[in-house]
Design a protein around this motif. Sequence first.
Motif, short mmCIF file in Angstrom:
data_model
loop_
_atom_site.label_atom_id
_atom_site.label_comp_id
_atom_site.label_asym_id
_atom_site.label_seq_id
_atom_site.Cartn_x
_atom_site.Cartn_y
_atom_site.Cartn_z
N GLU A 173 0.81 -1.20 0.00
CA GLU A 173 0.00 0.00 0.00
C GLU A 173 0.85 1.26 0.00
OE1 GLU A 173 -2.68 -0.60 3.23
OE2 GLU A 173 -3.74 -2.21 2.22
N ALA A 174 2.08 1.18 0.49
CA ALA A 174 2.95 2.35 0.46
C ALA A 174 3.33 2.70 -0.98
CB ALA A 174 4.21 2.10 1.30
N SER A 175 3.59 1.69 -1.81
CA SER A 175 3.90 1.96 -3.22
C SER A 175 2.70 2.54 -3.94
CB SER A 175 4.36 0.67 -3.91
OG SER A 175 5.67 0.31 -3.50
N PHE A 176 1.52 2.05 -3.60
CA PHE A 176 0.31 2.61 -4.21
C PHE A 176 0.14 4.07 -3.82
CE2 PHE A 176 -4.20 3.66 -3.46
CZ PHE A 176 -4.62 3.71 -4.77
N TYR A 177 0.39 4.38 -2.57
CA TYR A 177 0.28 5.76 -2.10
C TYR A 177 1.23 6.66 -2.88
CZ TYR A 177 0.20 9.72 1.15
OH TYR A 177 0.07 10.96 1.69
N LEU A 178 2.47 6.19 -3.09
CA LEU A 178 3.45 6.99 -3.82
C LEU A 178 3.05 7.18 -5.28
CD1 LEU A 178 6.82 5.58 -2.45
CD2 LEU A 178 5.85 7.85 -2.03
N LEU A 179 2.47 6.15 -5.87
CA LEU A 179 2.01 6.27 -7.25
C LEU A 179 0.95 7.36 -7.35
CD1 LEU A 179 1.85 5.25 -10.17
CD2 LEU A 179 0.25 3.50 -9.39
N ALA A 180 0.00 7.35 -6.43
CA ALA A 180 -1.03 8.39 -6.41
C ALA A 180 -0.41 9.77 -6.15
CB ALA A 180 -2.07 8.06 -5.35
N HIS A 181 0.57 9.78 -5.27
CA HIS A 181 1.28 11.02 -4.94
C HIS A 181 1.91 11.63 -6.19
CE1 HIS A 181 3.82 13.62 -2.34
NE2 HIS A 181 4.77 13.36 -3.22
N ARG A 182 2.56 10.80 -7.00
CA ARG A 182 3.22 11.30 -8.21
C ARG A 182 2.20 11.78 -9.24
NH1 ARG A 182 6.87 6.94 -7.00
NH2 ARG A 182 5.65 5.51 -8.31
N LEU A 183 1.14 10.99 -9.45
CA LEU A 183 0.13 11.37 -10.44
C LEU A 183 -0.61 12.64 -10.04
CD1 LEU A 183 -1.38 7.90 -11.40
CD2 LEU A 183 0.07 9.37 -12.81
N LYS B 272 13.98 -0.64 -6.47
CA LYS B 272 12.71 0.07 -6.58
C LYS B 272 11.89 -0.05 -5.30
CE LYS B 272 12.04 -0.20 -11.61
NZ LYS B 272 11.23 -0.81 -12.69
N ALA B 273 11.80 -1.27 -4.77
CA ALA B 273 11.04 -1.48 -3.55
C ALA B 273 11.69 -0.77 -2.36
CB ALA B 273 10.89 -2.97 -3.27
N LEU B 274 13.02 -0.83 -2.29
CA LEU B 274 13.74 -0.17 -1.20
C LEU B 274 13.51 1.34 -1.22
CD1 LEU B 274 17.21 -1.96 -1.09
CD2 LEU B 274 15.65 -1.71 0.83
N THR B 275 13.72 1.95 -2.39
CA THR B 275 13.62 3.41 -2.45
C THR B 275 12.19 3.87 -2.24
OG1 THR B 275 13.52 3.26 -4.88
CG2 THR B 275 15.68 3.66 -3.88
N ASP B 276 11.21 3.09 -2.69
CA ASP B 276 9.81 3.43 -2.38
C ASP B 276 9.58 3.43 -0.88
OD1 ASP B 276 8.86 3.91 -4.90
OD2 ASP B 276 7.40 2.28 -4.90
N GLY B 277 10.20 2.48 -0.19
CA GLY B 277 10.02 2.40 1.25
C GLY B 277 10.51 3.64 1.97
N TYR B 278 11.68 4.16 1.54
CA TYR B 278 12.21 5.38 2.15
C TYR B 278 11.41 6.60 1.71
CZ TYR B 278 16.19 2.53 3.54
OH TYR B 278 16.97 1.55 4.10
N ALA B 279 11.02 6.63 0.43
CA ALA B 279 10.25 7.78 -0.07
C ALA B 279 8.91 7.90 0.65
CB ALA B 279 10.04 7.64 -1.57
N TYR B 280 8.27 6.78 0.90
CA TYR B 280 6.97 6.81 1.58
C TYR B 280 7.11 7.43 2.97
CZ TYR B 280 2.82 5.17 4.05
OH TYR B 280 1.68 5.10 4.80
N ALA B 281 8.15 7.03 3.69
CA ALA B 281 8.34 7.56 5.04
C ALA B 281 8.56 9.07 5.01
CB ALA B 281 9.53 6.87 5.69
N LEU B 282 9.13 9.58 3.91
CA LEU B 282 9.44 11.00 3.84
C LEU B 282 8.27 11.86 3.35
CD1 LEU B 282 13.04 10.73 2.34
CD2 LEU B 282 12.43 11.21 4.71
N VAL B 283 7.39 11.27 2.51
CA VAL B 283 6.34 12.11 1.91
C VAL B 283 4.95 11.86 2.46
CG1 VAL B 283 7.65 12.13 -0.24
CG2 VAL B 283 5.74 10.56 -0.01
N LYS B 284 4.76 10.81 3.25
CA LYS B 284 3.39 10.42 3.60
C LYS B 284 2.65 11.49 4.39
CE LYS B 284 4.62 7.83 7.79
NZ LYS B 284 3.76 8.52 8.74
N ASN B 285 3.36 12.39 5.05
CA ASN B 285 2.68 13.42 5.82
C ASN B 285 2.59 14.76 5.08
OD1 ASN B 285 2.19 11.80 8.11
ND2 ASN B 285 4.32 12.07 8.76
N GLN B 286 3.08 14.78 3.84
CA GLN B 286 3.00 16.02 3.08
C GLN B 286 1.56 16.26 2.61
OE1 GLN B 286 5.79 16.10 -0.14
NE2 GLN B 286 7.56 15.64 1.16
N PRO B 287 1.01 17.40 2.83
CA PRO B 287 -0.39 17.66 2.44
C PRO B 287 -0.53 18.02 0.97
CG PRO B 287 0.53 19.60 3.50
CD PRO B 287 1.61 18.56 3.53
#
Length: 528
Positions: A376-386, A509-524
């Motif tokens: 679900e973290a990768s899905f969140y990042l995908l939505a974040h980018r789009l 890809k999976a590793l960097t998504d994991g770190y990216a999610y932790a950094l962006v998940k609270n960005q509004p």
Amino acid sequence: MIEILDTTLRDGTQGEAVSLSSDDKIAIAKRLAAFGIPLIEGGWPGSNPKDAEFFARMKGVDLGETQLCAFGSTRRKGLRPEEDPSVAAMVEAGTPVVTVVAKSWDFHVLHALEVSLEENLRMIEETYRYLVGEGKRVIHDAEHFFDGYKANRAYAMETLRAAVRGGADTLCLCDTNGGSLPEEVYEITKAVREAFPGVTIGIHPHNDAELAVANALAAVRAGATHVQGTINGYGERCGNLNLTSAIPNLMLKYGLELKGLSRAKLAQLREVSHFVDERANLTPNLRAPYVGDAAFAHKGGIHVSAVLKDPRTYEHVPPEVVGNTRRVLVSDLAGRSNLLAKLAEAGVEVPKETAGALLSEVKQLEHAGYAFEGAEASFYLLAHRLRGGAMPFSVEGFTVFVHVADADPETPTWAEATVRVRVGGTLQHTAAESQYGPVSALDKAFRKAIEPFYPEIAEIELSDYKVRILSGQEAGTASGVRVMIEMRRGGERWSTVGASKNNLEASLKALTDGYAYALVKNQPVFKG
């Protein structure tokens, strides 16, 4: 009023891969008591040192209204009850209740126990009379009762009469081989109920035909008011009655009162189930009714659309009643409703036109090997980018070199990795090595590149790593792979996915998504 006896700590430990230390058993006993289970069968103190130690340590433990039971068997042939070590161990365990197994099937009496039918009756009656004289409540576990009843009805019933003459107050009918059918269980339990009007009748079914829950419910319909089973259905062969299914069925479907349990406590059911799995070091069953992760998970777009309008369309009970939660899955079977619901879980609002683009991207990626159900973290990042959200970094390339050990066995194999990462306007080109392999080296090199900009990633740990081959046997080493990674920080966990023909690229890809999610998940960044 239905009385539940939990035998996870005794019968449950006879299951394959189930092993509990004395500390585990004490912790589980305390948790079951707090949940409200009225009777907990702790083990067979006369059979092994671990169970003897458990009962000794439990003598100082307050279980509130819950009573602990010791388990054992009737006296051996040729011995008086007070001379039998197994009977003595039940007494010495110091529990107010004992459950005693006795033979009901003439075939077992003659060929397994190797005593006469008359001697077996004396063994039952004399053992129970002695235990009652020692101040114990005796629960008679009528082993193989249903098979015995079908083979020799008169003798099976006579064993129950011997138990009652000895002072047993509960006759628990055991489907020990687990092969009886619900209609058989109903008719036989009904006959026993009518023959012993003043005695509590119980049921102890095994699950060899996947009918333990159905058989328990059939017995209750026929008049049984005492039910024995285990949390998560642990037990020998295919397991025992699964109490995490039986309890909510009795309470929610039949509307029955269960001694010690309430609707409020039922909301702890999932947590209790997972607590026991954790102590047993077993992975929770994803598809377990009521308590599994998939029990209230919705994947098909039509299903999700209906559930969002009214959960009753595809849910037989509200998930929160048993401590579970509704989950919406994202996959190539998803519709727009899935995506909007999934984003809403994270407090994200996305216009329908953006959801359409996201849905198209998800389906393309899943066709390429991605799977977002467990990531679900990768899905969140995908939505974040789009949605136009900024990413904290971008990976521009990597190399990996593995140093193979020479003939000297003391020389270890180790890996070296370099990565090129752009953070804002800065290009970081770093290298690291690891004796634990190329993925570990990549992880260390990547951390080295971004930690100066985001020192909080030092708190993040890799907790799980899985690789799955996607292309089948025909492709051999050219197969595509999917890498699933789980990360954690404190008590928080999240999962990501990467897919590629190259195992290391998928891993990165999976590793960097994991770190990216932790950094962006609270960005509004998501606004309607």
